[in-house]
Design an enzyme around this catalytic site. Structure first.
Site, PDB file in Angstrom:
ATOM      1  N   LYS A 187     -50.528 -70.262   6.754  1.00 36.75           N
ATOM      2  CA  LYS A 187     -49.599 -70.415   7.902  1.00 36.75           C
ATOM      3  C   LYS A 187     -48.330 -69.477   7.642  1.00 36.75           C
ATOM      4  O   LYS A 187     -47.801 -69.602   6.383  1.00 36.75           O
ATOM      5  CB  LYS A 187     -48.951 -71.932   7.875  1.00 36.75           C
ATOM      6  CG  LYS A 187     -48.080 -72.168   8.930  1.00 36.75           C
ATOM      7  CD  LYS A 187     -47.736 -73.546   9.046  1.00 36.75           C
ATOM      8  CE  LYS A 187     -46.531 -73.930   8.040  1.00 36.75           C
ATOM      9  NZ  LYS A 187     -45.073 -73.288   8.422  1.00 36.75           N
ATOM     10  N   GLY A 196     -45.348 -82.002  -1.171  1.00 38.26           N
ATOM     11  CA  GLY A 196     -44.739 -81.285  -2.539  1.00 38.26           C
ATOM     12  C   GLY A 196     -43.351 -81.360  -2.373  1.00 38.26           C
ATOM     13  O   GLY A 196     -42.656 -82.258  -2.455  1.00 38.26           O
ATOM     14  N   GLN A 226     -41.168 -81.138  -0.328  1.00 37.27           N
ATOM     15  CA  GLN A 226     -40.319 -81.966   0.721  1.00 37.27           C
ATOM     16  C   GLN A 226     -40.501 -83.486   0.253  1.00 37.27           C
ATOM     17  O   GLN A 226     -40.165 -84.579   1.032  1.00 37.27           O
ATOM     18  CB  GLN A 226     -40.535 -81.935   1.870  1.00 37.27           C
ATOM     19  CG  GLN A 226     -39.996 -80.616   2.552  1.00 37.27           C
ATOM     20  CD  GLN A 226     -40.261 -80.251   4.187  1.00 37.27           C
ATOM     21  OE1 GLN A 226     -39.732 -81.024   5.028  1.00 37.27           O
ATOM     22  NE2 GLN A 226     -41.167 -78.892   4.285  1.00 37.27           N
ATOM     23  N   GLY A 227     -41.479 -83.780  -0.776  1.00 34.91           N
ATOM     24  CA  GLY A 227     -41.498 -85.029  -1.328  1.00 34.91           C
ATOM     25  C   GLY A 227     -42.700 -86.009  -0.889  1.00 34.91           C
ATOM     26  O   GLY A 227     -43.134 -86.858  -1.407  1.00 34.91           O
ATOM     27  N   ASP A 281     -46.520 -69.884  12.693  1.00 38.08           N
ATOM     28  CA  ASP A 281     -45.680 -70.967  13.006  1.00 38.08           C
ATOM     29  C   ASP A 281     -44.582 -70.496  13.505  1.00 38.08           C
ATOM     30  O   ASP A 281     -43.560 -70.337  13.039  1.00 38.08           O
ATOM     31  CB  ASP A 281     -45.559 -71.703  11.557  1.00 38.08           C
ATOM     32  CG  ASP A 281     -44.808 -73.034  11.799  1.00 38.08           C
ATOM     33  OD1 ASP A 281     -44.200 -73.367  12.808  1.00 38.08           O
ATOM     34  OD2 ASP A 281     -44.382 -73.680  10.717  1.00 38.08           O
ATOM     35  N   LYS A 293     -43.095 -71.919  16.166  1.00 37.93           N
ATOM     36  CA  LYS A 293     -42.526 -73.065  16.944  1.00 37.93           C
ATOM     37  C   LYS A 293     -41.902 -72.667  18.370  1.00 37.93           C
ATOM     38  O   LYS A 293     -40.799 -72.740  18.585  1.00 37.93           O
ATOM     39  CB  LYS A 293     -41.281 -73.705  16.115  1.00 37.93           C
ATOM     40  CG  LYS A 293     -42.087 -74.100  15.063  1.00 37.93           C
ATOM     41  CD  LYS A 293     -41.215 -75.487  14.360  1.00 37.93           C
ATOM     42  CE  LYS A 293     -41.901 -75.972  13.215  1.00 37.93           C
ATOM     43  NZ  LYS A 293     -41.851 -75.065  12.040  1.00 37.93           N
ATOM     44  N   ASN A 335     -43.397 -67.841  30.798  1.00 37.10           N
ATOM     45  CA  ASN A 335     -43.720 -66.342  30.726  1.00 37.10           C
ATOM     46  C   ASN A 335     -43.330 -65.929  29.220  1.00 37.10           C
ATOM     47  O   ASN A 335     -44.238 -65.266  28.627  1.00 37.10           O
ATOM     48  CB  ASN A 335     -42.908 -65.506  31.677  1.00 37.10           C
ATOM     49  CG  ASN A 335     -42.919 -63.978  31.642  1.00 37.10           C
ATOM     50  OD1 ASN A 335     -44.018 -63.697  31.978  1.00 37.10           O
ATOM     51  ND2 ASN A 335     -42.122 -63.214  31.121  1.00 37.10           N
ATOM     52  N   PRO A 388     -47.028 -80.810   7.426  1.00 34.84           N
ATOM     53  CA  PRO A 388     -46.303 -80.363   6.353  1.00 34.84           C
ATOM     54  C   PRO A 388     -45.345 -81.457   5.711  1.00 34.84           C
ATOM     55  O   PRO A 388     -45.452 -82.486   6.017  1.00 34.84           O
ATOM     56  CB  PRO A 388     -45.163 -79.604   7.212  1.00 34.84           C
ATOM     57  CG  PRO A 388     -45.108 -80.050   8.515  1.00 34.84           C
ATOM     58  CD  PRO A 388     -46.426 -80.741   8.744  1.00 34.84           C
ATOM     59  N   ALA A 442     -40.731 -72.615  21.842  1.00 35.25           N
ATOM     60  CA  ALA A 442     -39.823 -73.321  22.493  1.00 35.25           C
ATOM     61  C   ALA A 442     -38.900 -72.552  23.751  1.00 35.25           C
ATOM     62  O   ALA A 442     -37.896 -71.940  23.603  1.00 35.25           O
ATOM     63  CB  ALA A 442     -38.865 -74.026  21.755  1.00 35.25           C
TER      64      ALA A 442
HETATM   65  O1  3DU Z   1     -41.806 -77.479   2.122  1.00 34.64           O
HETATM   66  P1  3DU Z   1     -42.686 -76.467   2.184  1.00 34.64           P
HETATM   67  O2  3DU Z   1     -42.264 -75.275   1.046  1.00 34.64           O
HETATM   68  O3  3DU Z   1     -43.997 -77.071   1.481  1.00 34.64           O
HETATM   69  O4  3DU Z   1     -43.147 -75.537   3.367  1.00 34.64           O
HETATM   70  C1  3DU Z   1     -43.295 -76.418   4.483  1.00 34.64           C
HETATM   71  C2  3DU Z   1     -43.638 -75.353   5.833  1.00 34.64           C
HETATM   72  O5  3DU Z   1     -43.801 -75.971   6.772  1.00 34.64           O
HETATM   73  C3  3DU Z   1     -42.465 -74.372   5.917  1.00 34.64           C
HETATM   74  O6  3DU Z   1     -42.995 -73.330   6.576  1.00 34.64           O
HETATM   75  C4  3DU Z   1     -41.843 -75.038   7.177  1.00 34.64           C
HETATM   76  O7  3DU Z   1     -41.055 -74.216   8.020  1.00 34.64           O
HETATM   77  C5  3DU Z   1     -42.927 -75.763   7.865  1.00 34.64           C
HETATM   78  N1  3DU Z   1     -42.677 -77.058   8.633  1.00 34.64           N
HETATM   79  C6  3DU Z   1     -42.134 -78.061   7.979  1.00 34.64           C
HETATM   80  O8  3DU Z   1     -41.523 -78.088   6.855  1.00 34.64           O
HETATM   81  C7  3DU Z   1     -41.708 -79.389   8.706  1.00 34.64           C
HETATM   82  C8  3DU Z   1     -42.017 -79.481   9.942  1.00 34.64           C
HETATM   83  O9  3DU Z   1     -41.824 -80.464  10.720  1.00 34.64           O
HETATM   84  C9  3DU Z   1     -42.652 -78.337  10.629  1.00 34.64           C
HETATM   85  C10 3DU Z   1     -43.063 -77.300   9.738  1.00 34.64           C
END
Ligand code: 3DU
Length: 221
Positions: free
Chosen positions: A42, A175, A177-178, A68, A70, A76, A172, A72
């Site tokens: 990703k 790791g 983010q816990g 990714d 996102k 178009n 996601p 929004a």
């Molecule tokens: O925290 P990490 O380094 O494992 O990366 C998580 C990835 O997923 C990162 O690209 C972030 O932008 C994406 N992501 C989230 O972390 C949380 C979300 O809700 C959506 C996308």
């Protein structure tokens, strides 16, 4: 090496590698190293802002690439962006769903056979927590392939799973983010997205294989 569709994976992997780096060579080297051991890679704005959309084609040499972005915006604009990702060989694209049915439908339409994933809950608290059910409904109606739901917030992941009716869930939050990979899979993630824990480690491939074997050990028993 001959590349045909779905050519990358020599084994079934439940991991999507979040390749959030700027540097071209670093990105390519990481992709080469882990490409065949992941379900997909990703990418997000960091790598695109530095290198442009062409890197999607280059990285596709090593793995399925999910953009990714996102999305929004109005129909178009999201259509134009999705078309560009498709042109450069993207495997999938991530869109927001809070912009409503019309926009999300435009993404799905322009995506053709690319997979569309829509965000219905974030890995951090957000306003989306108030409208997750509605976002799932919009997503299903628009015909997306999968949903993005947090691997580090069990309550929301469970809720999304209960309402997902077979849509794939990518998560996601594992790791750095816990979130715990096994918990996320047990609660309903089909694939977990892992970035920093892998690319910041001294041994990205070894770390990735560690995550994979923790799934295999706990889940295949
Ligand atoms: O925290 P990490 O380094 O494992 O990366 C998580 C990835 O997923 C990162 O690209 C972030 O932008 C994406 N992501 C989230 O972390 C949380 C979300 O809700 C959506 C996308």
């Amino acid at each position: 090496l001959l590349y045909t569709h779905n050519k990358y994976t020599t084994m079934e992997s439940k991991i999507i590698f979040a390749l959030d780096v700027y540097d071209y060579n670093t990105a390519m080297e990481l992709a080469r190293t882990v490409g065949e051991k992941v379900f997909a890679i990703k990418i997000n704005w960091p790598v695109i802002l530095e290198n442009g959309i062409k890197i999607v084609r280059d990285l596709s040499k090593y793995a399925n690439i999910i953009c990714d972005f996102k999305l929004a915006d109005i129909d178009n604009t999201v259509s134009m962006i999705t078309t560009k990702v498709k042109e450069y060989g993207g495997y999938g694209i991530i869109s927001h769903s809070f912009t409503g049915l019309n926009s999300l439908k435009a993404v799905v339409k322009s995506a053709g056979n690319m997979k569309v994933f829509s965000v219905v809950s974030m890995s951090q608290e957000s306003y989306l927590d108030n409208i997750t059910e509605e976002l799932i409904k919009i997503s299903r109606e628009a015909g997306v392939y999968g949903l993005v739901a947090p691997g580090n917030r069990p309550y929301y992941l469970k809720k999304v799973k209960e309402l997902s009716e077979g849509l794939k869930i990518i998560s996601p939050g594992v790791g750095a983010q816990g979130g715990d990979i096994v918990n996320a899979m047990l609660l309903g993630s089909d694939y977990v997205i892992i970035g920093r824990s892998i690319y910041n480690s001294l041994d990205p491939l070894g770390t990735l294989e560690g995550f994979s074997s923790s799934i295999n050990n706990k889940l295949n028993k």
